[in-house]
Design an enzyme around this catalytic site. Structure first.
Site, PDB file in Angstrom:
ATOM      1  N   ARG A  97      -3.316  16.419   7.906  1.00  0.00           N
ATOM      2  CA  ARG A  97      -3.465  16.828   8.590  1.00  0.00           C
ATOM      3  C   ARG A  97      -3.300  18.122   8.719  1.00  0.00           C
ATOM      4  NH1 ARG A  97       1.887  14.506  10.958  1.00  0.00           N
ATOM      5  NH2 ARG A  97       2.710  17.058  11.794  1.00  0.00           N
ATOM      6  N   ARG A 137     -11.051  25.457   9.811  1.00  0.00           N
ATOM      7  CA  ARG A 137     -12.267  25.018  10.287  1.00  0.00           C
ATOM      8  C   ARG A 137     -13.374  26.444  10.385  1.00  0.00           C
ATOM      9  NH1 ARG A 137      -7.663  25.346  15.172  1.00  0.00           N
ATOM     10  NH2 ARG A 137      -7.202  22.965  15.111  1.00  0.00           N
ATOM     11  N   ARG A 166      13.407  15.368   2.687  1.00  0.00           N
ATOM     12  CA  ARG A 166      13.979  16.882   3.256  1.00  0.00           C
ATOM     13  C   ARG A 166      14.984  17.221   4.145  1.00  0.00           C
ATOM     14  NH1 ARG A 166      13.722  18.937  -1.238  1.00  0.00           N
ATOM     15  NH2 ARG A 166      13.102  21.172  -0.732  1.00  0.00           N
ATOM     16  N   ARG A 197       9.719  29.513   6.205  1.00  0.00           N
ATOM     17  CA  ARG A 197       9.458  30.028   7.616  1.00  0.00           C
ATOM     18  C   ARG A 197      10.067  30.877   8.356  1.00  0.00           C
ATOM     19  NH1 ARG A 197       7.238  26.270  12.029  1.00  0.00           N
ATOM     20  NH2 ARG A 197       9.037  24.569  11.586  1.00  0.00           N
ATOM     21  N   GLU A 226      14.605  29.583   7.770  1.00  0.00           N
ATOM     22  CA  GLU A 226      14.186  28.536   7.527  1.00  0.00           C
ATOM     23  C   GLU A 226      14.246  28.451   6.122  1.00  0.00           C
ATOM     24  OE1 GLU A 226      11.594  25.252   9.548  1.00  0.00           O
ATOM     25  OE2 GLU A 226      12.353  26.816  11.414  1.00  0.00           O
ATOM     26  N   TYR A 265       7.456  10.186   9.502  1.00  0.00           N
ATOM     27  CA  TYR A 265       6.920  10.886   9.627  1.00  0.00           C
ATOM     28  C   TYR A 265       6.750  11.395  11.186  1.00  0.00           C
ATOM     29  CZ  TYR A 265       6.100  16.327   8.204  1.00  0.00           C
ATOM     30  OH  TYR A 265       6.185  17.686   8.807  1.00  0.00           O
ATOM     31  N   ASP A 318       5.564  13.007  14.810  1.00  0.00           N
ATOM     32  CA  ASP A 318       5.974  14.359  15.988  1.00  0.00           C
ATOM     33  C   ASP A 318       6.141  13.240  17.498  1.00  0.00           C
ATOM     34  OD1 ASP A 318       4.256  15.604  14.104  1.00  0.00           O
ATOM     35  OD2 ASP A 318       2.119  15.218  14.882  1.00  0.00           O
TER      36      ASP A 318
END
Length: 366
Positions: A171, A175, A248, A279, A299, A347, A349
């Site tokens: 995912r 580009r 997790r 991050r 995090e 999972y 969104d």
């Protein structure tokens, strides 16, 4: 019975169901174990900044119906997610695009970038990627995998990339253009005023009780309503009797800094294995803040254990098989609807959670 529905969990799934139930003339009671609404999208105001308490949440979707739906409850800004990767002080543009390839290899044209990736893929001898490591190398080459994927992903999942399924990385956008907008989505943004305000608007007119642990008071709470909408962990509902599903978890270290700007971007990923956090989020940049101070969150990803907050289902073969057994059990609970990221062990969104809840509402409420 006092209510038509007892909704367990005041996150997005529960809030959507509550709103639609009210619209259909049904009476619902929403409860949540935490002392606040909005689940993991909860935002808390600190120094005038809407802080994403449980990690960064950027709303993005290609689903026009879902976008129209959420815009009833909030006005969204035009935030574009363009994270930065920090590898031992070297900064790279994410998602992988021509800025990344130029910085990594000095290439200037899309043809040169594609040739470099192909050359490294061929050198690695990968034809059919069998795991995340092979999938990543076949997508972006060995250099980018080693610097920008490997360390970050292994911190995130607590497992070697060679042991993780390939689909996790599929995912991730790659580009051969200078487009550094992370999401391939028609619609994206952050609700102005924060997600808590949006959830409160969804729940308006519905009774909500926070700090209520459903599983500890199940018998008394079940007696209040005809039907139960359960958005907690499906294995916890059944007392883990078939085994424990794996997740997790994430730990956050949040601090207020007496300066207007810490890193100049909402999200910076730390991709080398030596840095313990995955991050740093600087929350003010989600809403282009001009506040004199700033708030950052480091995090840390960790293996989930009972008592921790579950964040990401580990959708590998072993856990998927176990979930299927729980799903079969859930079908015998005729009064209960299982939904959301934990109830469906997916999972999801945010837009997918809302779409799933709306589909369930259509089937249930007509």
């Amino acid at each position: 019975m006092k209510y038509d529905y007892l909704i367990v969990g005041a996150g997005l799934y529960g809030a959507v169901f509550a709103h639609e139930a009210k619209k259909a003339g049904k009476k619902a009671l929403v409860i949540d174990r935490r002392n606040h609404i909005a689940g993991n999208v909860y935002t808390e105001e600190i120094e005038g900044i809407n802080v994403h308490k449980y990690g960064a949440h950027i709303f993005h979707t290609n689903n026009k119906e879902v976008w129209k739906y959420v815009n009833q409850f909030a006005e969204f800004n035009r935030f574009t997610n363009s994270p930065i990767a920090n590898y031992k002080g070297e900064l790279y543009s994410l998602p992988f695009n021509m800025y990344t390839f130029n910085k990594m290899w000095g290439v200037v044209t899309p043809e040169e970038a594609a040739a470099k990736i192909e050359e490294q893929r061929m050198a690695a001898g990968i034809t059919e990627p069998k795991n995340l490591e092979e999938q990543a190398i076949s997508l972006v080459g060995t250099d980018i995998y080693e610097k920008l994927v490997k360390g970050y992903t292994e911190k995130q999942w607590g497992r070697p990339c060679s042991e993780l399924p390939a689909f996790i990385i599929r995912r991730l956008p790659v580009r051969l253009t200078f487009d550094n907008n992370y999401f391939n989505a028609l619609y994206q943004g952050i609700p102005q005023g924060g997600y808590t305000k949006m959830a409160a608007n969804m729940l308006e007119g519905t009774e909500v009780r926070c700090g209520v642990d459903y599983l500890k008071q199940k018998r008394e709470l079940d007696a209040l309503a005809e039907r139960v909408v359960y958005t907690g962990a499906i294995d916890a509902y059944f007392g883990y009797k078939l085994g424990v599903l794996e997740y997790r978890s994430v730990r956050f270290e949040t601090e207020v800094l007496d300066k207007p700007n810490f890193q100049g971007n909402a999200a910076v990923n730390y991709t080398d294995a030596q840095i313990p956090w995955t991050r740093i989020i600087e929350h003010k940049w989600f809403e282009s803040g001009t506040q004199p101070k700033t708030v950052i969150s480091r995090e840390y990803s960790s293996e989930w254990k009972r008592g921790d907050e579950p964040y990401y289902p580990v959708n590998d073969e072993k856990n998927t098989k176990l979930y299927e057994k729980y799903k079969e059990l859930s079908e015998s609970e005729e009064r209960v609807i299982f939904g959301g990221r934990l109830g469906e062990y997916r999972y999801y969104d945010m837009d997918a959670v809302i779409a799933s809840a709306l589909d369930k509402c259509k089937a249930e409420l007509g």
